[in-house]
Design a protein around this motif. Structure first.
Motif, PDB file in Angstrom:
ATOM      1  N   TYR A 135       2.177  -1.522 -11.091  1.00 35.10           N
ATOM      2  CA  TYR A 135       3.332  -1.612 -10.204  1.00 35.10           C
ATOM      3  C   TYR A 135       4.421  -2.481 -10.825  1.00 35.10           C
ATOM      4  CZ  TYR A 135       0.232   0.242  -6.565  1.00 35.10           C
ATOM      5  OH  TYR A 135      -0.627   1.030  -5.836  1.00 35.10           O
TER       6      TYR A 135
ATOM      7  N   LEU B 249      -3.837   1.601 -11.382  1.00 38.68           N
ATOM      8  CA  LEU B 249      -2.471   1.670 -10.878  1.00 38.68           C
ATOM      9  C   LEU B 249      -1.684   0.464 -11.374  1.00 38.68           C
ATOM     10  CD1 LEU B 249      -3.210   2.636  -7.144  1.00 38.68           C
ATOM     11  CD2 LEU B 249      -2.768   4.172  -9.070  1.00 38.68           C
TER      12      LEU B 249
ATOM     13  N   GLU C 192       1.100  -5.992  -7.313  1.00 37.29           N
ATOM     14  CA  GLU C 192       0.060  -5.079  -6.867  1.00 37.29           C
ATOM     15  C   GLU C 192      -0.169  -5.191  -5.364  1.00 37.29           C
ATOM     16  OE1 GLU C 192      -2.030  -8.551  -9.013  1.00 37.29           O
ATOM     17  OE2 GLU C 192      -0.074  -7.585  -8.941  1.00 37.29           O
TER      18      GLU C 192
ATOM     19  N   PHE D 198       0.828  -1.204   0.000  1.00 39.74           N
ATOM     20  CA  PHE D 198       0.000   0.000   0.000  1.00 39.74           C
ATOM     21  C   PHE D 198       0.867   1.261   0.000  1.00 39.74           C
ATOM     22  CE2 PHE D 198      -3.414  -2.755   0.470  1.00 39.74           C
ATOM     23  CZ  PHE D 198      -4.625  -2.122   0.668  1.00 39.74           C
TER      24      PHE D 198
ATOM     25  N   ILE E 112      -9.914   0.489  -8.826  1.00 36.58           N
ATOM     26  CA  ILE E 112     -10.415   1.467  -7.874  1.00 36.58           C
ATOM     27  C   ILE E 112     -11.408   2.353  -8.607  1.00 36.58           C
ATOM     28  CG2 ILE E 112      -9.780   3.361  -6.312  1.00 36.58           C
ATOM     29  CD1 ILE E 112      -6.895   2.173  -6.394  1.00 36.58           C
TER      30      ILE E 112
ATOM     31  N   LEU F 269      -5.212  -6.331  -5.447  1.00 37.30           N
ATOM     32  CA  LEU F 269      -5.929  -5.162  -5.955  1.00 37.30           C
ATOM     33  C   LEU F 269      -6.206  -5.305  -7.451  1.00 37.30           C
ATOM     34  CD1 LEU F 269      -7.026  -2.266  -5.423  1.00 37.30           C
ATOM     35  CD2 LEU F 269      -4.763  -1.440  -6.126  1.00 37.30           C
TER      36      LEU F 269
ATOM     37  N   LYS G 124       0.416   7.278  -3.611  1.00 41.45           N
ATOM     38  CA  LYS G 124       0.455   5.946  -3.020  1.00 41.45           C
ATOM     39  C   LYS G 124      -0.943   5.571  -2.553  1.00 41.45           C
ATOM     40  CE  LYS G 124       5.222   6.649  -1.476  1.00 41.45           C
ATOM     41  NZ  LYS G 124       6.128   6.744  -0.317  1.00 41.45           N
ATOM     42  N   LEU G 125      -1.265   4.301  -2.658  1.00 39.15           N
ATOM     43  CA  LEU G 125      -2.602   3.838  -2.299  1.00 39.15           C
ATOM     44  C   LEU G 125      -2.933   4.186  -0.854  1.00 39.15           C
ATOM     45  CD1 LEU G 125      -5.142   2.331  -3.157  1.00 39.15           C
ATOM     46  CD2 LEU G 125      -3.994   0.184  -2.558  1.00 39.15           C
ATOM     47  N   TRP G 126      -1.956   4.054   0.030  1.00 44.25           N
ATOM     48  CA  TRP G 126      -2.186   4.334   1.445  1.00 44.25           C
ATOM     49  C   TRP G 126      -2.595   5.775   1.679  1.00 44.25           C
ATOM     50  CZ3 TRP G 126      -3.438   1.630   5.404  1.00 44.25           C
ATOM     51  CH2 TRP G 126      -3.226   2.092   6.704  1.00 44.25           C
TER      52      TRP G 126
ATOM     53  N   LEU H 253     -12.415   0.014  -3.415  1.00 38.59           N
ATOM     54  CA  LEU H 253     -11.240  -0.731  -3.852  1.00 38.59           C
ATOM     55  C   LEU H 253     -11.645  -2.189  -4.048  1.00 38.59           C
ATOM     56  CD1 LEU H 253     -10.126   1.825  -2.318  1.00 38.59           C
ATOM     57  CD2 LEU H 253      -8.125   0.456  -1.766  1.00 38.59           C
TER      58      LEU H 253
ATOM     59  N   ALA I   8      -0.100   5.758 -12.894  1.00 32.12           N
ATOM     60  CA  ALA I   8      -1.382   6.023 -12.241  1.00 32.12           C
ATOM     61  C   ALA I   8      -2.232   6.831 -13.212  1.00 32.12           C
ATOM     62  CB  ALA I   8      -1.187   6.783 -10.931  1.00 32.12           C
TER      63      ALA I   8
END
Length: 279
Positions: free
Chosen positions: A36, A34, A40, A14, A57, A54, A145-147, A84, A21
């Motif tokens: 990566y 997203l 993911e 996360f 989203i 993931l 960032k997802l977090w 999500l 993105a």
């Protein structure tokens, strides 16, 4: 609603920065895609059986701040939601996972309107203004960032088995709805309301209306604290320190940096005051 105890969530990647993105206006809603380099983000634990990866989203929003959304918490309504979608890694595709029990997990976060913009959403909102028309795609240029998109309290939630709000509507989806809302400003919500649907009409009420619970059971989550689970539990002789450490364990890097800055200013002020008194 029934209280039930669950293991803590385990969330991986996360905090990783995606290599790409993009926001996509597909005419029905807005998707955030997203990509990566090292795999993911994933989630496990809680009511989930297995590891979930993931998939995508997307967002739902309303024409004003008071209408009902897909989901609600204690009859409190929110103007927008972030969903999500995660796929059980036992299944190679999202569509295969969506047709079986325990195949899809949906994490839902509510947006709450506040007076000030959420700064960490700045680059996201800039890209959102570039996907007003259906079919538009825009890259998010700044770090995302997802977090940073979600609320940090991942222990306060309720869960139930429900349906998807887009595409397939199989009633085999594990919904996890977090009670801690994400705060954004009215101006930021209004950017969502400028978006156009496939027929160029305003893309508002971008969701199914709230569905009846029927015979579904809703579970209010309590986190299991097992001394043998390997999860560190901090204790000190001062309760205040226990609370501080416990909360800090869920802080994001940006929040930690802010706290460090505040403490630094306080220490500098105390030292300056002490020198002045001594002089």
């Amino acid at each position: 609603m029934i209280n039930r105890t669950y293991e803590p969530f385990a969330m991986g990647s996360f905090q990783d920065q995606p290599k790409i993105a993009e926001l996509i206006n597909n005419g029905d809603t807005i998707f955030l895609e997203l990509q990566y380099d090292n795999g993911e983000p994933y989630i496990s634990g809680g009511p989930l059986e297995g590891k979930f990866l993931l998939e995508h989203i997307y967002f739902h929003w309303l024409g004003n701040d008071t209408f009902e959304s897909v989901n609600h918490t204690n009859s409190v309504f929110f103007p927008a939601e972030l969903h999500l979608a995660f796929r059980n890694d036992k299944y190679p595709t999202y569509f295969e996972a969506a047709r079986v029990n325990n195949g899809i997990a949906m994490l839902a976060y509510h947006y709450k309107v506040t007076e000030f913009d959420k700064n960490i959403y700045y680059e996201f909102m800039k890209a959102l203004e570039d996907v007003i028309k259906p079919g538009a795609v825009a890259k998010i240029r700044g770090p995302l960032k997802l977090w940073d998109l979600i609320s940090y309290d991942i222990h306060d939630y309720y869960t139930y088995t429900g349906t998807l709000t887009t595409m397939l509507c199989d009633e085999d989806v594990t919904w996890i709805e977090f009670n801690d809302p994400i705060e954004i400003s009215e101006n930021q919500v209004d950017i969502f309301r400028k978006l156009k649907a496939y027929d160029m009409s305003p893309m508002i009420y971008s969701q199914h209306h709230m569905l009846p619970l029927s015979n579904r059971t809703v579970f209010n989550a309590f986190i299991l604290e097992d001394p043998d689970s390997g999860i560190p539990i901090y204790h000190s002789a001062v309760p205040f320190v226990d609370n501080l450490v416990g909360v800090a364990a869920t802080w994001k890097p940006a929040e930690i940096q802010i706290c460090i800055g505040i403490f630094s200013v306080l220490i500098t002020t105390l030292i300056t005051s002490a020198r002045y008194i001594i002089a």
